[in-house]
Design a protein around this motif. Structure first.
Motif, short mmCIF file in Angstrom:
data_model
loop_
_atom_site.label_atom_id
_atom_site.label_comp_id
_atom_site.label_asym_id
_atom_site.label_seq_id
_atom_site.Cartn_x
_atom_site.Cartn_y
_atom_site.Cartn_z
N PHE A 302 -5.37 -44.47 -41.09
CA PHE A 302 -3.70 -45.04 -41.16
C PHE A 302 -3.86 -45.87 -42.67
N PRO A 324 -0.85 -48.47 -45.13
CA PRO A 324 0.37 -48.09 -43.81
C PRO A 324 1.40 -47.20 -44.46
N ALA A 325 1.95 -48.32 -45.50
CA ALA A 325 3.26 -47.34 -45.89
C ALA A 325 3.27 -46.08 -46.02
N ILE A 328 2.68 -44.40 -42.84
CA ILE A 328 4.04 -44.06 -41.99
C ILE A 328 4.86 -43.36 -42.35
N GLN A 341 -2.45 -60.52 -34.01
CA GLN A 341 -3.21 -60.54 -35.22
C GLN A 341 -2.61 -59.54 -35.79
N GLN A 342 -2.46 -58.17 -35.01
CA GLN A 342 -2.17 -57.00 -36.10
C GLN A 342 -1.17 -56.38 -35.80
N GLY A 343 -0.57 -57.01 -34.43
CA GLY A 343 0.45 -55.89 -33.86
C GLY A 343 2.16 -56.37 -34.28
N PRO A 357 8.83 -51.93 -39.79
CA PRO A 357 8.89 -50.50 -40.55
C PRO A 357 9.84 -50.12 -40.91
N LYS A 410 8.16 -50.44 -31.67
CA LYS A 410 8.46 -50.86 -33.48
C LYS A 410 7.94 -49.40 -34.15
N TRP A 411 6.72 -48.84 -33.63
CA TRP A 411 6.40 -47.78 -34.25
C TRP A 411 7.36 -46.38 -33.55
N VAL B 197 -1.77 -59.87 -41.54
CA VAL B 197 -2.14 -58.90 -41.08
C VAL B 197 -1.24 -58.05 -40.67
N ALA B 198 -0.14 -58.70 -39.23
CA ALA B 198 0.90 -57.50 -38.59
C ALA B 198 1.54 -57.10 -39.76
N SER B 199 1.43 -57.44 -40.88
CA SER B 199 2.72 -57.14 -42.17
C SER B 199 1.77 -55.54 -42.94
N VAL B 200 0.94 -56.27 -42.64
CA VAL B 200 -0.04 -54.90 -43.67
C VAL B 200 0.10 -53.97 -42.25
N TYR B 201 -0.09 -53.80 -41.16
CA TYR B 201 -0.04 -52.90 -40.36
C TYR B 201 1.92 -52.10 -40.03
N ALA B 202 2.55 -52.78 -40.50
CA ALA B 202 4.13 -52.88 -40.41
C ALA B 202 4.17 -51.43 -41.88
N GLY B 203 3.33 -51.92 -42.49
CA GLY B 203 3.36 -50.78 -43.72
C GLY B 203 4.71 -52.05 -45.44
N ILE B 204 4.38 -53.28 -44.85
CA ILE B 204 4.61 -54.14 -45.70
C ILE B 204 3.70 -53.88 -46.86
#
Lengths: 502, 325
Positions: A302, A324-325, A328, A341-343, A357, A410-411, B197-204
């Motif tokens: 990813f 990640p961009a 995606i 934390q990450q979601g 996104p 979202k995804w 952290v979540a922003s990184v995972y969202a592609g920001i």
């Protein structure tokens, strides 16, 4: 039979949307080691937190030598002589060994200042008793390895005359030699009459050091007894459970051509030589113990981390995800394990979470179009049956299951080819679990491909078309999922247990 | 989050109104429209700066160099105007903005590419920019008689009953509102502040977004550099010295969270206006300017306590639903 040193009865603990412990019990005996066994998410760490006073149980009682006690907080448990040694030791790197041992109860001089000489001498004595006389009490803790830090933690336990020592996966980061040293130390604690609770995934360690065992499954106690009377097979059986009480959606597997092809993927410290293929309309399950490197592989695909070897091909074209961009954009999305934390971005409204996104799609000439964002949110939350009073509600106010749905919506809104789900149902209630499972079935029937990391055996067995097992950063087995694949087989492969070894 | 802030903004607006009424009782005429417009005009520069600072603070960073950036950019255009009065003033405004943008980008690059904490980077550039002013001006001042007429007038010209200075603030506030609420960039700024952290995972791209926030605050500081020099008709090393703390104070009083993720255009503007009202009111009712510092200090502490209380309340609500299960 001797009286237990510490006993728990009917302990219950719930978190919003999930019941972590349901009327569990546990006994610890002086001079004996009790192993606590269970899959990930069985409730072991919740129990440790209750024993150390970090969580308060909703119901049930804790007795020490038959006296009911209550822990108002961590300090109360500490004063009752309970001490815990964690996987990653919680000590202070910048302080000296002696200070770590005596933090909070250092010997004082007449003027109430710390008596350093006495403290160093006492620390040296404690360490020598543990056969660790080579550790200099004046050394800074950060100069020690993890095994030696464990020794310091044990010395700290001795310095407060702890009667009950909890070891929460103490061997996870240790080498073979260090594990043997730790076992000698545990033997020493036994001889001194301490009651030890030992938590480990590794069966051979449990048989090597423990006298008794207690097995947890899904927050319930499912078995206990003496290890010498019980075989490994019996214990594995208890961990897995005979009845599959979850029903998984029947679906028509309609598997097409190869979509994602990963070959020789490697990372300097986390995994190597990872090769697998994912086909259209397929659910590929990744099973393994915590720390086997499954999430790390997916994060490299990813673009969160950068691999140092290998290639990732999507539809035959190589993609090099530097962020990640990039992934995606290529059509790979990742639903992370740490939902909070990450979601989800908990302080943003639901609709903003979903569009995050996809902002380039919902905006025009550099301006957001809120109507489009709401339409996007509506379309994808309807598809996954999200229940919320309003899209403007903050995502943090939702239950765990619904938060997970927001992340998945979202995804989906990015219209991906491959969706990677990391522990998609961890910590969410049964109802939402079933919805997520059903939804995964719907996704693949629409031609998406799914990679699912899960540590829950019923889920892996119930949902996957194929299963890959990882151990210590390597792929150790691949199975086509059919009736011959049993939960026992997967546990053995993941934990490297020989058949009938007991 | 937005609901708490909304009520916070209403409260702050109420406090400012009450303040104005109370002062009017002591000093009749304080609430005259001309005087209120005057206060607004006096606060315009602070409002513009507070908006830039807000963008940076929301990304969990801080820009301590804004006032020095302002002074340096202001000095550059002051010197140019003094030497070449024929260069049109709008060009100088653009130049000041561009200089500020470059200085802001310098901060942003260090934070982004080298990963140095923003507070350290901007503490360094705060003194560097100040030092540069001394260097380029040779330690001299640019006095009132050196400026061209236009240079001084472009903040004073009356347009629809308000001086241009006020209009700059109004237009920038409007643009900022659009930026923060209606563009992907604004959304990203909030997202990385709430949960990087979540922003990184969202592609920001978190680093790049932070960098852009610093460019914005820098550009606004640079533009304010022209405004300041034009308004006070002086260019010197001492321009806006120590003003960075007033800017941050305006943000905090308005309810922008130093922890990032929270803050609106309205909150930054009201925070600045509050300080503006205090600043103009105290001399009127014969209170020493030193009290003004104490009062703004108290306002900051009260604002932070209110922030802490509102976030604690949130925790309680979660627990309630937990036990209700």
């Amino acid at each position: 039979m001797t009286q237990p040193k510490l006993s728990l009865f009917g302990i219950c603990k719930s978190f919003p949307g999930v019941r972590a412990l349901n009327e569990v019990g546990l006994e610890l005996y002086s001079g004996q080691v009790t192993a606590l066994i269970g899959e990930n998410g069985a409730g072991k760490s919740t129990l440790v937190k209750i024993l150390t006073g970090i969580y308060q149980p909703d119901a049930g009682e804790i007795k020490i030598e038959n006296k009911v006690i209550e822990f108002a907080g961590p300090h109360a448990a500490f004063e009752k002589g309970i001490t815990a040694i964690h996987q990653e030791t919680v000590l202070f790197d910048e302080l000296s060994v002696a200070e770590n041992i005596f933090l909070g109860h250092a010997p004082r001089t007449r003027f109430k200042t710390i008596d350093w000489r006495k403290m160093y001498a006492a620390a040296q004595e404690l360490l020598s008793d543990l056969g660790a006389g080579h550790i200099d009490p004046e050394m800074q803790l950060k100069e020690l390895g993890i095994a030696q830090k464990h020794l310091v933690a044990v010395a700290r336990a001795m310095s407060i005359d702890a009667e009950i020592v909890i070891m929460d996966e103490p061997t996870a980061a240790l080498s073979h030699k260090e594990i043997e040293d730790l076992f000698e130390l545990i033997e020493l604690l036994k001889r001194q009459g301490k009651a030890v609770l030992f938590i480990s995934h590794k069966m051979y360690e449990i048989y090597r050091i423990a006298d008794r065992f207690t097995v947890f499954r899904d927050g319930e106690m499912v078995g206990k007894g003496l290890l010498k009377d019980t075989s490994q097979d019996e214990i594995v059986h208890m961990m897995v459970g005979r009845s599959v009480d979850q029903i998984f959606p029947k679906r028509q597997a309609n598997i097409g051509k190869s979509v994602l092809c990963v070959s020789g993927l490697g990372h300097p410290t986390e995994f190597e030589d990872i090769s697998f293929e994912l086909r259209q309309g397929e659910i590929l399950g990744f099973y393994g113990l915590v720390g086997a490197g499954r999430s790390e592989v997916m994060q490299a695909i990813f673009g969160v981390t950068i691999p140092n070897a290998g290639s990732v091909l999507l539809d035959g074209k190589e993609i090099r995800a530097r962020s990640p961009a990039d992934a995606i954009k290529a059509g790979i999305v990742y639903v992370p394990e740490e939902r909070g934390q990450q979601g989800v971005v908990t302080d943003l409204p639901i609709y903003q979470n979903i569009s995050l996104p996809s902002l380039h799609k919902t905006s025009k000439n550099g301006f957001l179009r809120l109507a489009q964002e709401f339409a996007l949110a509506r379309e994808f939350t309807e598809r996954i049956d999200l229940r919320a009073s309003s899209f403007s509600q903050n995502a943090g106010t939702l239950s765990g299951g619904n938060q997970q749905k927001v992340v998945i919506a979202k995804w989906l809104a990015t219209r991906p080819r491959v969706i990677i789900l990391d522990e998609p149902t961890k910590g969410i209630d049964i109802g939402s679990k079933a919805a997520v499972h059903e939804f995964m079935g719907a996704l693949v029937s629409q031609g998406l491909s799914v990679i699912m990391i899960s540590s829950e055996l019923p889920e892996i067995l119930g949902m996957s078309d194929r299963i890959i097992v990882m151990r210590e950063g390597l792929i150790v087995a691949r199975y086509d999922n059919n009736d011959e694949i049993s939960a026992e087989l997967l546990i053995r492969t993941a934990a490297d247990i020989q058949e009938n070894a007991a | 989050m937005s609901r708490i802030l909304k009520t916070r903004e209403i409260w702050l607006a109420l406090v400012i109104t009450v303040l104005i009424i109370a002062i009017t009782l002591r000093a009749p005429g304080f609430a005259r429209p001309e005087n209120l417009f005057e206060i607004f005009n006096n606060t315009s520069i602070l409002m513009i700066l507070a908006l830039g600072q807000m963008a940076v603070i929301i990304t969990r960073s801080i820009d301590l160099s804004m006032a020095s950036n302002l002074a340096l950019s202001g000095m550059i255009v002051a010197l140019i105007n003094a030497a070449y009065p024929q260069i049109p003033v709008p060009m100088l405004m653009l130049l000041a903005t561009f200089c500020g943008l470059v200085f802001g980008a310098f901060n942003g690059i260090l934070v982004w590419k080298l990963g140095i904490p923003a507070i350290v980077v901007t503490l360094g550039t705060l003194t560097i920019f100040r030092g540069l002013i001394f260097q380029i001006a040779g330690g001299k001042w640019v006095n009132a008689d050196k400026f061209s007429e236009d240079f001084v007038q472009y903040t004073r010209i009356d347009f629809l009953g308000l001086p241009l200075l006020s209009w700059y603030a109004i237009v920038i506030a409007g643009l900022f509102f659009l930026l923060m609420t209606r563009t992907p960039l604004g959304r990203s700024i909030y997202a990385i502040g709430v949960n990087p952290v979540a922003s990184v995972y969202a592609g920001i791209d978190v680093g790049r977004t932070t960098f852009i926030a610093f460019c914005i605050s820098g550009a606004l500081a640079g533009f304010s550099g022209y405004l300041w020099v034009s308004r006070f008709v002086i260019g010197s090393v001492q321009v806006a010295a120590g003003y960075e703390l007033t800017i941050i104070a305006a943000c905090v009083i308005g309810g922008v969270s130093i922890a990032g993720g929270i803050g609106t255009v309205g909150s930054a503007l009201l925070g600045a206006l509050f300080l503006g009202v205090i600043g103009s009111a105290l001399p009127v009712i014969n209170i020493s300017p030193f009290w003004q510092m104490a009062i703004s200090g108290a306002a900051i502490i009260i604002a932070v306590i209110l922030n802490a209380r509102s976030s604690r309340q949130k925790g309680r609500i979660i627990l309630k639903t937990g036990s209700a299960k």
